[in-house]
Scaffold this active site. Structure first.
Site, mmCIF file in Angstrom:
data_model
loop_
_atom_site.group_PDB
_atom_site.id
_atom_site.type_symbol
_atom_site.label_atom_id
_atom_site.label_comp_id
_atom_site.label_asym_id
_atom_site.label_seq_id
_atom_site.Cartn_x
_atom_site.Cartn_y
_atom_site.Cartn_z
ATOM 1 N N GLY A 124 8.305 20.596 -22.282
ATOM 2 C CA GLY A 124 7.869 21.160 -21.073
ATOM 3 C C GLY A 124 8.532 20.737 -20.019
ATOM 4 O O GLY A 124 9.383 19.573 -20.101
ATOM 5 N N ILE A 131 7.437 18.703 -17.509
ATOM 6 C CA ILE A 131 7.244 17.146 -17.011
ATOM 7 C C ILE A 131 7.639 16.334 -18.262
ATOM 8 O O ILE A 131 8.122 15.159 -18.277
ATOM 9 C CB ILE A 131 5.780 16.875 -16.871
ATOM 10 C CG1 ILE A 131 5.408 17.615 -15.380
ATOM 11 C CG2 ILE A 131 5.413 15.417 -16.550
ATOM 12 C CD1 ILE A 131 3.829 17.649 -14.874
ATOM 13 N N TYR A 189 -9.185 26.710 -16.071
ATOM 14 C CA TYR A 189 -8.037 25.624 -16.257
ATOM 15 C C TYR A 189 -8.877 24.427 -15.978
ATOM 16 O O TYR A 189 -8.630 23.455 -16.554
ATOM 17 C CB TYR A 189 -7.061 26.360 -15.734
ATOM 18 C CG TYR A 189 -5.713 24.982 -15.435
ATOM 19 C CD1 TYR A 189 -5.080 24.643 -16.545
ATOM 20 C CD2 TYR A 189 -5.776 24.258 -14.361
ATOM 21 C CE1 TYR A 189 -4.247 23.317 -16.713
ATOM 22 C CE2 TYR A 189 -4.832 23.052 -14.384
ATOM 23 C CZ TYR A 189 -4.029 22.602 -15.284
ATOM 24 O OH TYR A 189 -3.351 21.589 -15.299
ATOM 25 N N LYS A 215 -9.575 20.954 -18.305
ATOM 26 C CA LYS A 215 -8.896 19.550 -18.018
ATOM 27 C C LYS A 215 -10.100 18.458 -17.648
ATOM 28 O O LYS A 215 -10.175 17.411 -18.312
ATOM 29 C CB LYS A 215 -8.224 19.844 -16.400
ATOM 30 C CG LYS A 215 -6.843 20.352 -16.803
ATOM 31 C CD LYS A 215 -6.032 19.423 -17.559
ATOM 32 C CE LYS A 215 -4.490 19.866 -17.815
ATOM 33 N NZ LYS A 215 -3.882 19.257 -18.816
#
Ligand SMILES: NC(=O)c1ccc[n+]([C@@H]2O[C@H](COP(=O)([O-])OP(=O)(O)OC[C@H]3O[C@@H](n4cnc5c(N)ncnc54)[C@H](O)[C@@H]3O)[C@@H](O)[C@H]2O)c1
Length: 315
Positions: A10, A12, A152, A156
């Site tokens: 991905g 990062i 989302y 998290k």
């Protein structure tokens, strides 16, 4: 040092992999090349990583608990950084259950496998979204109340709790890093800055949802600096904000982009539910304990990002 990056193909993860390879570390990644955005882009990330040295690539879905545990039994690592996730606030409004799979169950699979196989240090890529909407700022790490705004963010926040639970059960060192809106070369194509720049390069109209919003935009190199500094964390279980510490209003972003693209067509739209109005991280804990010091100004970061985007889109 032997480092495993989940989600290493991905945005990062691939940038982190490049930096670690350059520094001479032994780097492995697990990724299943999700289709949330173009799979080809993840293949390109991998090609970019490989320019910096040899890397072990393991392509499988971490939602498979047996395969995840088998991997951890077969390989040893000094550090595991878990970045694999289904990102995206707006997408989570329409597909909330996918976030329970990808952003909670997958985390539990990785934590459990890491604990069972004695991994000494687990780092988790969390998000500023765990703070919910806060008009006042900057926010300190202890101010996450669980009152979040999107599935989302809820995933998290839940995943962070699982991190604490498994740290307590297995005793490994835990670092939770809350990233604040990351941008830069190879930026995730669904996010505002890369999306705007791509459209402006192509002469297309961009849509801004409420200019009065602000974000603590953080340049990718500064995030990578923070992650690598966290490898040396002293404490057993710590949470750090990784932001720029300098929020920018969307009006300022549009003004800056218009300097590069004077004929930009900008459509105004209203605030979207699920989003937060402002993000602004207090980064003093990371500064004091890790020596974190973001270096790239917003103006310079945008300049570099546009330069990269123009070459990427072959203009
Ligand atoms: N980019 C940001 O601004 C930002 C901000 C806050 C938090 N984060 C978090 O940082 C992490 C990395 O974000 P990113 O922007 O690089 O996202 P990304 O989508 O570019 O990278 C995530 C990678 O994880 C992989 N992946 C997803 N589910 C997987 C699974 N089940 N098994 C194996 N691989 C899987 C994907 O294929 C992808 O390559 C994520 O946890 C994200 O939530 C990112």
């Amino acid at each position: 040092m032997k480092v495993l990056i989940t989600g290493g193909a991905g945005f990062i993860g691939s940038s982190l992999a490049k930096t670690l390879l350059k520094a001479g570390h032994d780097v492995s990644l697990i990724d299943h090349f999700s289709s949330y955005y173009h799979v080809e882009r993840k293949v390109e990330h991998l090609e970019e990583i490989k320019k910096n040295g040899p890397i072990s690539v393991h392509r499988f879905d971490l939602l498979d608990a047996d395969q995840t545990l088998a991997h951890f039994k077969a390989y040893t690592y000094d550090k595991v950084i878990h970045l694999a996730a289904l990102p995206g606030v707006q997408y989570s409004l329409k597909n909330p259950l996918d976030y329970i799979d990808q952003d909670i169950k997958v985390v539990v699979n990785v934590l459990s496998a890491a604990g069972e196989t004695g991994i000494p240090h687990v780092l988790f890529g969390s998000s500023s979204s765990v703070y919910g909407s806060r008009e006042e700022g900057p926010v300190k790490e202890e101010q996450a109340s669980g009152k979040v705004k999107s599935p989302y963010a809820a995933a998290k926040a839940g995943a962070e709790s699982f991190c604490h639970a498994y740290q307590s059960l297995y005793g490994f060192k835990l670092t939770i890093l809350r990233f604040f809106t990351v941008y830069g070369p190879w930026g995730r194509p669904d996010m505002a800055i890369p999306l705007f720049i791509e459209k402006l390069i192509k002469g297309e109209e961009i849509t801004v949802y409420d200019r009065e919003q602000s974000r603590d935009f953080t340049y990718i190199d500064d995030i990578i600096q923070g992650i690598t500094l966290a490898f040396k964390q002293d404490g057993l279980s710590e949470v750090y904000n990784l932001g720029s510490g300098s929020p920018v209003h969307l009006t300022e972003l549009i003004q800056l982009l218009t300097q590069y693209f004077p004929s930009a067509k900008v459509r105004e739209d209203t605030f979207r539910r699920g989003d937060v109005r402002h993000t602004w991280g207090d980064i003093s804990k990371a500064r004091n304990e890790l020596g974190y010091s973001p270096e790239v100004t917003f103006e310079e970061g945008i300049r570099r990002t546009i330069e990269w985007a123009k070459s990427y889109h072959e203009l």
